[in-house]
Enzyme design. Structure first.
Site, PDB file in Angstrom:
ATOM      1  N   LYS A 195      33.460  43.710  32.782  1.00 57.54           N
ATOM      2  CA  LYS A 195      33.947  43.766  34.160  1.00 57.54           C
ATOM      3  C   LYS A 195      32.937  43.068  35.062  1.00 57.54           C
ATOM      4  O   LYS A 195      31.787  43.517  35.196  1.00 57.54           O
ATOM      5  CB  LYS A 195      34.131  45.221  34.588  1.00 57.54           C
ATOM      6  CG  LYS A 195      34.621  45.345  36.025  1.00 57.54           C
ATOM      7  CD  LYS A 195      34.948  46.783  36.386  1.00 57.54           C
ATOM      8  CE  LYS A 195      35.377  46.883  37.832  1.00 57.54           C
ATOM      9  NZ  LYS A 195      35.678  48.257  38.230  1.00 57.54           N
ATOM     10  N   LYS A 242      37.963  41.651  32.721  1.00 52.44           N
ATOM     11  CA  LYS A 242      38.431  41.760  34.103  1.00 52.44           C
ATOM     12  C   LYS A 242      37.475  41.050  35.045  1.00 52.44           C
ATOM     13  O   LYS A 242      36.274  41.255  34.916  1.00 52.44           O
ATOM     14  CB  LYS A 242      38.501  43.246  34.447  1.00 52.44           C
ATOM     15  CG  LYS A 242      38.875  43.539  35.878  1.00 52.44           C
ATOM     16  CD  LYS A 242      38.756  45.004  36.137  1.00 52.44           C
ATOM     17  CE  LYS A 242      39.002  45.239  37.617  1.00 52.44           C
ATOM     18  NZ  LYS A 242      38.626  46.522  38.047  1.00 52.44           N
ATOM     19  N   CYS A 256      30.511  53.358  42.468  1.00 55.21           N
ATOM     20  CA  CYS A 256      31.195  53.844  41.262  1.00 55.21           C
ATOM     21  C   CYS A 256      30.420  54.939  40.544  1.00 55.21           C
ATOM     22  O   CYS A 256      30.915  55.535  39.586  1.00 55.21           O
ATOM     23  CB  CYS A 256      31.454  52.675  40.321  1.00 55.21           C
ATOM     24  SG  CYS A 256      32.471  51.393  41.095  1.00 55.21           S
ATOM     25  N   SER A 283      43.907  42.417  41.634  1.00 60.60           N
ATOM     26  CA  SER A 283      44.591  42.409  42.930  1.00 60.60           C
ATOM     27  C   SER A 283      44.450  41.084  43.681  1.00 60.60           C
ATOM     28  O   SER A 283      45.419  40.593  44.269  1.00 60.60           O
ATOM     29  CB  SER A 283      44.060  43.558  43.785  1.00 60.60           C
ATOM     30  OG  SER A 283      42.657  43.444  43.965  1.00 60.60           O
TER      31      SER A 283
HETATM   32  C1  PBG Z   1      37.326  50.889  40.237  1.00 66.65           C
HETATM   33  C2  PBG Z   1      38.217  49.739  40.005  1.00 66.65           C
HETATM   34  C3  PBG Z   1      38.321  48.544  40.702  1.00 66.65           C
HETATM   35  C4  PBG Z   1      39.391  47.844  40.149  1.00 66.65           C
HETATM   36  C5  PBG Z   1      39.872  48.613  39.090  1.00 66.65           C
HETATM   37  N1  PBG Z   1      39.124  49.773  39.010  1.00 66.65           N
HETATM   38  C6  PBG Z   1      37.610  48.036  41.913  1.00 66.65           C
HETATM   39  C7  PBG Z   1      36.172  47.755  41.867  1.00 66.65           C
HETATM   40  O1  PBG Z   1      35.515  47.744  40.838  1.00 66.65           O
HETATM   41  O2  PBG Z   1      35.647  47.540  42.957  1.00 66.65           O
HETATM   42  C8  PBG Z   1      39.912  46.520  40.621  1.00 66.65           C
HETATM   43  C9  PBG Z   1      41.331  46.241  40.285  1.00 66.65           C
HETATM   44  C10 PBG Z   1      41.974  45.159  41.074  1.00 66.65           C
HETATM   45  O3  PBG Z   1      41.322  44.420  41.853  1.00 66.65           O
HETATM   46  O4  PBG Z   1      43.188  45.020  40.926  1.00 66.65           O
HETATM   47  N2  PBG Z   1      35.990  50.662  40.038  1.00 66.65           N
END
Ligand code: PBG
Length: 342
Positions: free
Chosen positions: A213, A266, A144, A292
């Site tokens: 997060k 999240k 990221c 997801s």
């Molecule tokens: C980007 C991002 C992610 C998600 C949202 N923005 C993936 C991650 O951090 O690996 C996940 C969303 C989902 O699982 O629906 N960094």
């Protein structure tokens, strides 16, 4: 011999409280329900990619597709008709667009800025456009942020990542986004983005911070969808440790102090305690991301006939709202509204 003949048992027990009175009929239950879901409670996530006329099913997320900008517009129109005017955009890039620094994140002709301009032109102020701000879909290594060699090995470099993230946010603001949503988890990014936006004259563009997060297994299907899985290691040095709750309150307080307009927790389901604990700490709107893996899990159970999808989706979304979310990002939202599940 019936025990009903016993006069002692016939006497009404002296119950002072009878909570069941409030559950007697559907009409009564509706009138005393404490939690309600409305179409405007939802942000609908969309994956947009370069091309024309494309609509690619995502194997890991049954019912969810990747769209080129033109087909995305048709889906956005469908969302609007269902009452969902908040759209959250994610870019999906082919490998040829990727480099170690994620330069394509700030490309004005990338799929997200193009989708923002197209949606703004088609729908004006009827849509609220949020964009994910993160480098993982743009870097060859899938992290990221940008990498740095240090005496301790390869690290995700916080401060040079901020510059690239700000360039990405500015590109989205220039294209007409209402909110940028940084999901990278670099330190100080909310303050850095706020200053960058303000200095460029985008004082009206808001920041929805992915403040809390966690490093989660439940992002698995998303990384397939967005082609953004890390090529080595994991995200544990920037996303939060799932064992921590006080740290979540700290992350949220920092982002609020740095100028976030909304805060996110999240994933949602395994972290409803965090949402409930954060609720009294802030006056900002709270957003929960029903991610997801949570969606895929429920879909798989429904497809296996293990549970009733309509009721399970309603129960899931209600629980997130009840725990303290003002807004919910969910892949279920459009289907649930279209089918009348909520
Ligand atoms: C980007 C991002 C992610 C998600 C949202 N923005 C993936 C991650 O951090 O690996 C996940 C969303 C989902 O699982 O629906 N960094």
């Amino acid at each position: 011999m019936s025990s009903l003949k016993n006069p002692q048992l016939l006497k009404a027990p002296e119950l002072l409280e009878r909570p069941r009175r409030l559950r007697a009929s559907a009409a009564l239950r509706e009138s005393v329900a404490e939690t309600h879901l409305r179409p405007s409670d939802f942000l609908a996530p969309f994956f947009v990619m370069p091309g024309r006329g494309l609509s690619e099913p995502i194997a890991a997320l049954p019912g969810i597709n990747r769209y080129s900008v033109d087909t995305f517009l048709l889906e956005a129109e469908r969302a609007l008709k269902l009452g969902v005017s908040s759209l959250l955009l994610f870019g999906v890039l082919p490998d040829t667009w990727k480099d170690p620094h994620g330069a394509s994140a700030a490309e004005p002709d990338g799929p997200v800025p193009t989708a923002i301009r197209a949606a703004r032109k088609a729908f004006g102020e009827d849509v609220v456009i949020y964009t994910d701000v993160c480098l993982c879909a743009h870097t060859t290594h899938g992290h990221c942020g940008v990498l740095k060699e240090t005496p301790r090995g390869v690290r995700i470099d916080n401060d040079s990542s901020l510059r690239q993230l700000a360039a990405m946010a500015l590109t989205h603001a220039e294209a007409g986004a209402d909110f940028v949503a940084p999901s990278d988890m670099m330190d100080g990014r909310v303050g850095y983005l706020r200053r960058a936006l303000d200095q460029a004259g985008h004082t009206e563009v808001g920041i929805l911070s992915y403040a809390v997060k966690y490093a989660s297994a439940f992002y698995g299907p998303f990384r397939d969808a967005a082609k953004s899985a890390p090529s080595f290691g994991d995200r544990a040095s920037y996303q939060m440790d799932l064992r921590n709750a006080r740290e979540a309150l700290r992350e949220a307080a920092l982002d609020e102090a740095e100028g976030a307009d909304m805060l996110m927790v999240k994933p949602a389901l395994a972290y409803l305690d965090i949402l409930a604990r954060l609720r009294p700490q802030t006056q900002l709107p709270l957003v929960a991301y029903n991610v997801s893996g949570e969606y895929a899990m429920l879909k798989a159970a429904a497809m296996a006939g293990a549970l009733e999808e309509a009721r399970a989706v309603r129960e899931t979304l209600m629980a997130i709202k009840r725990a303290g979310a003002d807004l919910i990002i969910s892949y279920h939202a459009l289907e649930a509204l279209a089918q009348g599940w909520i």
